[in-house]
Write an enzyme that holds these catalytic residues in place. Structure first.
Site, PDB file in Angstrom:
ATOM      1  N   GLU A   1      -6.563  -2.853  -8.799  1.00  0.00           N
ATOM      2  CA  GLU A   1      -7.515  -2.686  -7.699  1.00  0.00           C
ATOM      3  C   GLU A   1      -7.198  -1.474  -6.820  1.00  0.00           C
ATOM      4  OE1 GLU A   1      -8.272  -7.434  -6.905  1.00  0.00           O
ATOM      5  OE2 GLU A   1      -6.661  -6.457  -5.802  1.00  0.00           O
TER       6      GLU A   1
ATOM      7  N   SER B   1       0.823  -1.192   0.000  1.00  0.00           N
ATOM      8  CA  SER B   1       0.000   0.000   0.000  1.00  0.00           C
ATOM      9  C   SER B   1       0.859   1.244   0.000  1.00  0.00           C
ATOM     10  CB  SER B   1      -0.867   0.021   1.249  1.00  0.00           C
ATOM     11  OG  SER B   1      -2.135  -0.505   0.961  1.00  0.00           O
TER      12      SER B   1
ATOM     13  N   GLY C   1      -7.750   1.472  -4.297  1.00  0.00           N
ATOM     14  CA  GLY C   1      -8.739   1.854  -3.295  1.00  0.00           C
ATOM     15  C   GLY C   1      -8.429   3.249  -2.791  1.00  0.00           C
ATOM     16  N   ARG C   2      -7.335   3.328  -2.027  1.00  0.00           N
ATOM     17  CA  ARG C   2      -6.908   4.592  -1.417  1.00  0.00           C
ATOM     18  C   ARG C   2      -6.779   5.726  -2.437  1.00  0.00           C
ATOM     19  NH1 ARG C   2      -3.600   4.477   2.999  1.00  0.00           N
ATOM     20  NH2 ARG C   2      -3.195   2.308   2.430  1.00  0.00           N
TER      21      ARG C   2
ATOM     22  N   TYR D   1      -9.960   4.278   4.419  1.00  0.00           N
ATOM     23  CA  TYR D   1      -9.534   3.616   5.666  1.00  0.00           C
ATOM     24  C   TYR D   1      -9.708   4.497   6.901  1.00  0.00           C
ATOM     25  CZ  TYR D   1      -7.550   0.675   2.047  1.00  0.00           C
ATOM     26  OH  TYR D   1      -7.406  -0.102   0.931  1.00  0.00           O
TER      27      TYR D   1
ATOM     28  N   CYS E   1     -10.014   8.316  25.650  1.00  0.00           N
ATOM     29  CA  CYS E   1      -9.228   8.072  26.860  1.00  0.00           C
ATOM     30  C   CYS E   1      -7.983   7.254  26.553  1.00  0.00           C
ATOM     31  CB  CYS E   1     -10.096   7.376  27.894  1.00  0.00           C
ATOM     32  SG  CYS E   1     -11.588   8.302  28.236  1.00  0.00           S
ATOM     33  N   GLU E   2      -7.143   7.767  25.681  1.00  0.00           N
ATOM     34  CA  GLU E   2      -5.880   7.130  25.305  1.00  0.00           C
ATOM     35  C   GLU E   2      -4.896   8.247  25.012  1.00  0.00           C
ATOM     36  OE1 GLU E   2      -5.198   3.790  24.453  1.00  0.00           O
ATOM     37  OE2 GLU E   2      -7.247   3.066  24.817  1.00  0.00           O
TER      38      GLU E   2
HETATM   39  C1  LIG Z   1      -6.399  -3.393   0.247  1.00  0.00           C
HETATM   40  C2  LIG Z   1      -6.343  -4.040  -1.059  1.00  0.00           C
HETATM   41  C3  LIG Z   1      -6.406  -3.282  -2.223  1.00  0.00           C
HETATM   42  C4  LIG Z   1      -6.454  -1.775  -2.219  1.00  0.00           C
HETATM   43  O1  LIG Z   1      -5.301  -1.218  -1.713  1.00  0.00           O
HETATM   44  P1  LIG Z   1      -5.096   0.386  -1.792  1.00  0.00           P
HETATM   45  O2  LIG Z   1      -3.821   0.607  -1.075  1.00  0.00           O
HETATM   46  O3  LIG Z   1      -6.259   0.991  -1.093  1.00  0.00           O
HETATM   47  O4  LIG Z   1      -5.064   0.736  -3.225  1.00  0.00           O
HETATM   48  C5  LIG Z   1      -6.410  -3.941  -3.438  1.00  0.00           C
HETATM   49  N1  LIG Z   1      -6.360  -5.294  -3.500  1.00  0.00           N
HETATM   50  C6  LIG Z   1      -6.300  -6.057  -2.398  1.00  0.00           C
HETATM   51  C7  LIG Z   1      -6.259  -7.518  -2.528  1.00  0.00           C
HETATM   52  C8  LIG Z   1      -6.287  -5.476  -1.152  1.00  0.00           C
HETATM   53  O5  LIG Z   1      -6.217  -6.239  -0.063  1.00  0.00           O
END
Ligand SMILES: *Cc1c(COP(=O)(O)O)cnc(C)c1O
Length: 473
Positions: A321, A241, A323-324, A430, A400-401
């Protein structure tokens, strides 16, 4: 004003403490005429009044543009070598029914990794053929749900699971579309990547042979090809990531294609698909320098085409794939500032330097990443501009941490005070997804802004929600 000895090396003293570094913010975010932060012209004070704080403020047009941008950039780079790329948005970064609709409308597919995520996709009417199911320990129910819904693909993570999918495919009378997740021994981190022979982690099928037995990856391929109830589409790898450079992706593409050439030699079959995973990095702070998707795509396409040609393989259909990189930069968290404190901190040379603590009305329950990963963020005073001097500050939550830190190191204006609004950018991925009810705080609402209008896509949790599952209440 000079920089603080408490500031980390990457943090520079801002020339103007009111400035936004555009790379950290969604496209629609800017200071309005009066100086207040606004999204597509909607002022944060209006958002706070209508929806409360803490609040996730998401620029929907920016989200859609980033999703579309990945699809267009990778399609353009791979068009001539494999006809384009399937982009799966990694739903675990941030998923709601609206998000599932947006990515579908923008031509993306959707990665899920649980029954719950599949349920969101089903309610959003994402075509099942566009869905993928991940996870290292899928339940029988999750696998059966995927098979019965004719999901596009199940990404199988182990030999145990492959057998389980085969059994459930026979039981449900379905042919299971499977990808095999391999661990190629490439770990990409933010600014470097390392290749190791062995994998000491829970995900994927190892490509390393131990003793006399074939590697788990090879065994899985043989098993899948020997079972007609399994339709082996191809291979999958996800190497990490917050990756900024193309080298890690290129290396993994080479390793996976080489493995595919081995399958061709052993079985006479060229698997049609290869997924290179996610992990594209974003700018959380000024220390981060993400690459444009088009640059990464071009570098990856070049390596894939050259390697396949060298190995005498037809280029498989590529999927990725992210995401972030799609969700992260689209959102900032809006907090109301409360208590301030100044503490004296001993510096390396034994002298004392001041650090300002600014408490906000959320914290680790809406952003667990600083606690979980030592993640760095930045923050700005959002409700106004100021002539005040920057002071090295730490934005902390109300939990409380003592580890409940939102932004570890940032120069905030000296005059930040209770009632001011602070905005923390880069919280689209996330953060809501990892949020909790620690200390019985309700999870924040998520507001999406599109065409200059704001609407909640996830409402704030109330005290009634918090008590709803307490059977003694
Ligand atoms: C978490 C994950 C992603 C996405 O990762 P990003 O860092 O958010 O792009 C893609 N594929 C798999 C299998 C993951 O576990």
């Amino acid at each position: 004003m000079t920089s603080s000895p408490l500031a980390p090396a990457w943090l520079s003293l801002p020339a103007d403490v009111n400035d936004l570094r555009s790379v950290q913010w969604a496209a629609g975010v800017a200071r309005s005429e009066g100086g207040e932060l606004a999204v597509q012209g909607i002022k944060v004070s209006d958002l706070a009044r209508e929806f409360g704080t803490p609040l996730f403020v998401l620029d929907e047009d920016d989200f859609r543009a980033r999703a579309r941008g990945f699809k267009e950039a990778f399609d353009a780079a791979f068009e001539s070598i494999c006809g384009g790329v399937d982009v799966y948005y990694a739903g675990k970064a941030f998923l709601s029914t609206e998000v599932a609709r947006w990515v579908t409308a923008e031509g993306l597919r959707l990665d899920t990794c649980s029954g719950g995520e599949m349920a969101v996709a089903r309610v959003a009417k994402v075509p099942p053929a566009n869905l993928s199911l991940h996870g290292n320990n899928k339940s029988v129910t999750e696998i059966r749900t995927a098979l019965e819904a004719d999901l596009g693909r199940i990404v199988v993570d182990s030999l145990d699971e492959l057998e389980r999918v085969a059994l459930l495919a026979r039981e449900t009378g379905k042919r299971a579309n499977v990808m095999l997740r391999l661990t190629p021994g490439v770990h990409a981190s933010t600014h470097e990547f390392i290749a190791t022979a062995h994998e000491d982690q829970k995900f994927g099928l190892s490509m390393v042979q131990l003793g006399q037995d074939a590697s788990p990856a090879t065994t899985a391929v043989d098993f899948a090809l020997g079972h007609p109830e399994l339709n082996l589409l191809g291979l999958h790898a996800h190497i990490g990531s917050q990756i900024f450079e193309a080298e890690g992706f290129a290396l993994v593409a080479q390793k996976m294609l080489t493995f595919m050439a081995g399958i061709k030699a052993a079985h006479g079959i060229e698997l049609p698909e290869l997924d290179l995973g996610g992990g594209y990095g974003i700018a959380y702070t000024e220390a981060d320098t993400p690459r444009e998707p088009a640059l990464l795509a071009a570098a990856m396409a070049e390596v894939v085409a050259a390697t396949a040609a060298e190995l005498g393989l037809k280029v498989p259909r590529i999927s990725i794939e992210p995401g972030r990189a799609i969700a992260g930069p689209t959102t900032f968290t809006l907090y109301e500032a409360g208590v301030r404190k100044s503490v004296a901190v001993e510096t390396a040379d034994g002298t004392l330097a001041p650090r300002r603590y600014v408490s906000v009305d959320g914290g680790m329950s809406d952003n667990a990443r600083p606690v979980l990963y030592d993640a760095d963020y930045t923050a700005v005073l959002a409700s106004r501009v100021t002539e005040s001097e920057p002071i090295i500050s730490r934005v902390v939550g109300k939990h409380c941490e003592s580890g409940d830190i939102v932004v570890r190191d940032v120069y905030l204006p000296e005059d930040v005070a209770a009632g001011d609004l602070l905005a923390v950018p880069g919280t689209g991925a996330y953060c809501w997804a990892l949020s909790s009810n620690y200390n019985y705080l309700g999870r924040p609402a998520v507001v999406a802004v599109r065409n200059g209008a704001a609407r909640a896509i996830i409402r704030r949790e109330t005290e009634a929600d918090l008590l709803a599952r307490d059977l003694g209440a």
